[in-house]
Write a protein that holds these residues in place. Structure first.
Motif, PDB file in Angstrom:
ATOM      1  N   HIS A  91      -0.148  15.707  26.966  1.00 44.43           N
ATOM      2  CA  HIS A  91      -0.329  16.822  27.887  1.00 44.43           C
ATOM      3  C   HIS A  91       0.669  17.927  27.551  1.00 44.43           C
ATOM      4  O   HIS A  91       1.835  17.645  27.258  1.00 44.43           O
ATOM      5  CB  HIS A  91      -0.081  16.401  29.337  1.00 44.43           C
ATOM      6  N   GLN A  92       0.214  19.170  27.629  1.00 47.81           N
ATOM      7  CA  GLN A  92       1.082  20.337  27.488  1.00 47.81           C
ATOM      8  C   GLN A  92       0.720  21.303  28.608  1.00 47.81           C
ATOM      9  O   GLN A  92      -0.376  21.855  28.631  1.00 47.81           O
ATOM     10  CB  GLN A  92       0.873  21.016  26.131  1.00 47.81           C
ATOM     11  N   ILE A  93       1.638  21.488  29.572  1.00 50.29           N
ATOM     12  CA  ILE A  93       1.398  22.436  30.655  1.00 50.29           C
ATOM     13  C   ILE A  93       2.487  23.496  30.620  1.00 50.29           C
ATOM     14  O   ILE A  93       3.667  23.196  30.404  1.00 50.29           O
ATOM     15  CB  ILE A  93       1.318  21.748  32.029  1.00 50.29           C
ATOM     16  N   ASN A  94       2.090  24.760  30.844  1.00 51.42           N
ATOM     17  CA  ASN A  94       2.987  25.890  30.617  1.00 51.42           C
ATOM     18  C   ASN A  94       3.107  26.770  31.855  1.00 51.42           C
ATOM     19  O   ASN A  94       2.136  26.952  32.601  1.00 51.42           O
ATOM     20  CB  ASN A  94       2.462  26.737  29.457  1.00 51.42           C
ATOM     21  N   ASP A  95       4.294  27.328  32.040  1.00 54.62           N
ATOM     22  CA  ASP A  95       4.547  28.278  33.114  1.00 54.62           C
ATOM     23  C   ASP A  95       3.759  29.561  32.840  1.00 54.62           C
ATOM     24  O   ASP A  95       3.875  30.139  31.759  1.00 54.62           O
ATOM     25  CB  ASP A  95       6.050  28.575  33.177  1.00 54.62           C
ATOM     26  N   PRO A  96       2.967  30.044  33.807  1.00 59.53           N
ATOM     27  CA  PRO A  96       2.246  31.297  33.573  1.00 59.53           C
ATOM     28  C   PRO A  96       3.163  32.525  33.528  1.00 59.53           C
ATOM     29  O   PRO A  96       2.733  33.583  33.085  1.00 59.53           O
ATOM     30  CB  PRO A  96       1.285  31.373  34.771  1.00 59.53           C
TER      31      PRO A  96
END
Length: 203
Positions: A91-96
């Motif tokens: 998983h790779q989740i990023n700050d908008p």
């Protein structure tokens, strides 16, 4: 007030760890009984050695920022028999917000238990792995924004979802996952994630 808050966080973390241990025990019991279930199943309903590889979109509550993060991931499952298999995922989740540039990245593997009802294949899984966290950017003496730290932590996760067989070689997926990042200061981190994906099924 600070001591009370810290104690509350400690209690919540302890409950999360107990929940993961309880789920591990339950999954072990299910695995032990799977041979009987498999023996009673219709042989043509599903076969051992079932492999799928897919990609997914992630929508996450990071437990670090109030705003939600978006991202992507990849997963692969291999079912040894009618009910029991193993799953690996990324998983790779990023700050908008590009000013902070925070991200959470996880690598996980673990057993899964799956049921079969026609095209519908609900499952539960217990995962373990590593999580990489990039902390918010900060200004250096020249005023340039630079990363402060990128650190890795051991993590555990519980997940449940549904694989839907669209075509013989194509599955669609929806999933919920709860993670526990151990040793993340000050009292652990508990991200939650919703995912939708598609996978190619080798058959």
């Amino acid at each position: 007030m600070t001591k009370y808050f810290s104690l509350g966080k400690l209690v919540n973390r302890s409950r999360s760890i107990l929940a993961i241990h309880g789920a591990l025990l339950l999954l072990c019991l299910l695995c032990m009984s799977s041979k009987r279930l498999y023996a009673q199943a219709i042989p043509t309903a599903s076969s051992g050695g079932d492999l799928q590889i897919g990609a997914m979109y992630n929508y996450a509550d990071t437990d670090y920022r109030p705003n939600k993060f978006n991202g992507y991931g990849f997963y692969a499952t291999f079912d040894f028999n009618y009910h029991v298999g193993v799953e690996g995922e990324f998983h790779q989740i990023n700050d908008p917000d590009p000013k902070d540039d925070i991200f959470e990245r996880t690598y996980e593997i673990g057993p899964r238990y799956v049921l079969h009802h026609g095209r519908y294949n609900p499952y539960a899984k217990l995962m373990y792995g590593r999580g990489v966290f990039q902390y918010p950017l900060m200004a250096d003496p020249s005023g340039k924004l630079v990363p402060t730290a990128t650190l890795a932590y051991n993590i555990g996760a519980l997940g449940a979802g549904l694989d839907y067989r669209v075509l013989p070689g194509l599955n669609a997926r929806v999933e919920y996952e709860y993670q526990q990042w151990f040793s993340f200061p000050p009292s652990g981190l508990t991200p939650q994630m919703l995912s939708v994906g598609v996978a190619y099924r080798f058959h």
